[in-house]
Enzyme design. Sequence first.
Site, PDB file in Angstrom:
ATOM      1  CG  ASP A 455      -2.005  -1.237   1.347  1.00  0.00           C
ATOM      2  OD1 ASP A 455      -1.909  -2.027   0.386  1.00  0.00           O
ATOM      3  OD2 ASP A 455      -2.721  -1.412   2.488  1.00  0.00           O
ATOM      4  CG  HIS A 459       0.106   3.898   3.813  1.00  0.00           C
ATOM      5  ND1 HIS A 459       0.364   3.431   5.234  1.00  0.00           N
ATOM      6  CD2 HIS A 459      -0.813   2.878   3.272  1.00  0.00           C
ATOM      7  CE1 HIS A 459      -0.441   2.270   5.465  1.00  0.00           C
ATOM      8  NE2 HIS A 459      -0.923   2.099   4.262  1.00  0.00           N
ATOM      9  CD  GLU A 531     -10.093  -3.409   0.080  1.00  0.00           C
ATOM     10  OE1 GLU A 531     -10.680  -4.753   0.520  1.00  0.00           O
ATOM     11  OE2 GLU A 531      -9.239  -2.837   0.713  1.00  0.00           O
ATOM     12  CD  GLU A 535      -7.374   4.302   0.198  1.00  0.00           C
ATOM     13  OE1 GLU A 535      -7.114   4.920   1.059  1.00  0.00           O
ATOM     14  OE2 GLU A 535      -7.327   3.030   0.050  1.00  0.00           O
TER      15      GLU A 535
END
Length: 723
Positions: A455, A459, A531, A535
Site C-alpha cells: 500500500d 499511504h 482493492e 486511493e
Amino acid sequence: MLKKLKRKVRTLLKKRRKPSPPPPPPPLETPIMPEPPPPQIQPLRPFLFPQIQSTVLPDPSLFFSPALLSTPLPTNSFFQNFTLKNGDQPEYIHPYLIKSSLSSLSLSYPSRFFTSAFIYQVFNPDLTIYASENSHPDAQKTHIISSSSDLSVTLDFPSSNLRFFLVRGSPFLTCSVSDSTAISISTIHAILSFSSNTALTKYTVKLNNDQTWLIYTSSPISLSQSLSLITSNGFSGIIRIAALPDSDPRHEAILDRFSSCYPVSGDAVFTKPFFLEYKWEKKGWGDLLMLAHPFHLRLLDSDDSKVTVLEDFKYKSIDGELVGVVGDSWGLKPAPVPVNWHSIRGIKEESYVEIISALSADVEALNSTKVTTNSSYFYGKLIARAARLALIAEEVDFFEVIPKIRKFLKDTIEPWLDGTFSGNGFMYDAKWGGIVTKQGALDSGADFGFGLYNDHHYHLGYFLYAISVLAKIDPVWGRKYRPQAYSLMADFMNLGRRSNSNYTRLRCFDLYKLHSWAGGLTEFADGRNQESTSEAVNGYYSAALMGLAYGDTHLVAIGSMLAALEIQAAQTWWHVREKDNMYEEVFTRENKVVGVLWANKRDSGLWFAPPEWRECRLGIQALPISPITEVLFSDVVFVRDLVKWTFPALQREGVGEGWKGFVYALEGIYDKEGALEKTRNLNGFDDGNSLTNLLWWIHSRGDEEVEVFEGGRKHGWFVHYCH
C-alpha cells in the site's frame, strides 16, 4: 446556532474583499527538469530518511542474482511470487500461469472457474519442462532471477543449463538451452497424439483435456513420447512452446509464421506526455507477435503504422480476450485527464454560505481535536483531510481560515519529515531499497503491512497531497522540505533504471496491466492484488499536484498520465457494467464493482468486509473525494446503476455514517438535491472526509446531465472539460 453562523458568514462575504493571490515562489537555483526530461524523478539533492534494519523483510539473495542485489529491488512486481519463500507459487504472465519449482518450470493455459461471488483461473501443470539430469549437481536447485524489465523477467536454472525468457503477452514460452542438455517435458494429462514436421523443428502435442500444444526449436531435435512424457537427447538452442488457442488452422499458421522471432525483454518508455511506448528486445528473425489485452487495444495509437492487429487471433484471459499484435514497438495513448487543485466545474456563489458554515466548524475542530493515531495510513488521511479544507477555502473565497489550516498542517507533517514524530516515522530500508515505517520494520502487521511494502501509493499518496497543499500555500516551507517531499514521492514514482538510484522503478504500477498493485512482499497463490483503485488514483494525482506546487512540469506530466491510466484501468476491470462482456453473466449480474482484484482472481469480498456490505465496496473505490473523483466516475449511467445497487445495503443495522457519505457523494453526480438532503442528515464522516468536503463536492456538481460516451475514450468529464 447555525442561523447565527450563517448570518456571520454572509456579513463576512459582504465586507471582505478577495485578497490578491500570493506571489509565485522564487525560481529554484537550478531547473527541476531540463529538456528533454531525464529518465528519473528525484530531488536535486537526494535525501534519505535514516536507515533501519528490518526484522520482517524476506531475504532477496535467495532468488536474485548477486549482480542485482546492489540495486533497489521490485516489491510489487508481476513476478513477485518467484522471489518469496520457496519461489514456487505461480504467477500469471499472459496468457499462461507459470510456476517454478526446484529445477523445473510448469506451464498452464488456465481454465476458468466462476460463481456470482468470484472468478479465478485454475492452475494445472499442463506441461513441465526440465533437464533430464542435473548438469551441475552442486548448483542451486531453484531458479535465479538474472534480469527483469517492465515487461519481462529472465529465470536461470543453474543446475540444468536452462534459461527462460518470460515476456508478458507472448503467446510462446521461450527457453534457451545450452551445453547439449537432455530435455524432458512432462504433463499431468495423457498424450493422445504426437507428431513432427519433416525438419524435426516443430512438434504437435494433443492432450486428453482438449488442448493442443506446439513445440518449435531453432534446430532439429529428436523427441520421443510415452503416455505423459516427452524426452530428447542432448540439445542446444531455443525451444518455444505455445498453446493453440483453438482448432482453427489459420491460428496454427500464425504461430508457425512468428515462431522464429522471440522477445528476451521489454521496456515501457514515457516518450512524451500521455504517450507510452512498448519496446521489445528481440532475437531470431522475422516479425514479433505479442498479445494485447482489451485496455491495450483501446489505447493503441491509431496513427501507428508499425503495428498490425490480428483481430481474429485470440487467447482467453481473466482480463478479457488477448488479441495478437505484430510489431517491435507499440504506441499507447491514454485519454488525458485534468489535474486541478479545485473543482473542474466550479461552485455557484449562492452555495458558498452552506459550505463556509461547515468549513468554519471543521477548521475549529482541527485545533480542538488531539491527534491520537500513529498509523501512517490513518495519519495520512487525517492530514489530507485538513489539506482539502484549505483548497475548499480558496475556492469559496474564505481565506480567513487558511492560516489555522496552515499551522495545523505544519505541526502535523513536520514531525514525519524531520524524524521527531513519537512512536512512528519514515525510515529507509537498504535491503530492498525503499521507505518503511519504524513500526512496519519491526511488525509485519503494523501500518497495514507498509513495512512489507504494502500500500505504499495509498499511504504516501495522502502525505503527498497534504505536503503539496502546504507547499502551495506556504512556498517557503515547501522549499525547506522539498528534499524530504521528493523522497516520499520517489519511493513509488521513481522512473530511473540506474543502479545508484535509492528506489525501484515505479514500485506499485504495473506497466503491462497499466494499473497498480498494492500487495507487497507477501506470497499469494493468486499473485498481486489491489482493492482501492481510488486511493491508487489519489497517489498519482497527488504526485501531479506536487509537480504543480513546485513548478515541476515533468512530474505533473508523469503523475497525471499514471492517474489517467489508473482511472481508465479501474473503469475497465473494477467497474462492472451490465452490458460489458468482461466477466461471466452470473458475476456481472450480482456485482457492480470488484472488491479485490488479483492477478489471477476477481473477488466480490473486501479485505475488511463481506460482499454484502456493498456500501463499503462502493466507498473503497471512491475515497478520498477530490476533484479527480469526477474523472474516475465520469460515466453517469454506471454511477446511477452503482448507487441503486448499493442503496439496499444501507438499510442494514450498523452501517457506518462514513460509508453512507460516499454513497451520497456519488448520488450527487445525478441527483444533487437528493444527495444534499441525505448528507445534511449525516452525523459522522470517514476519517479522511468531512461535511465541508461532501458539501463542496455535491455543490460542484452541475445542474445538467453530463454527456456520456460508453465504450470509448470520450467521457462526460472530457467533453465538459474541453468545452
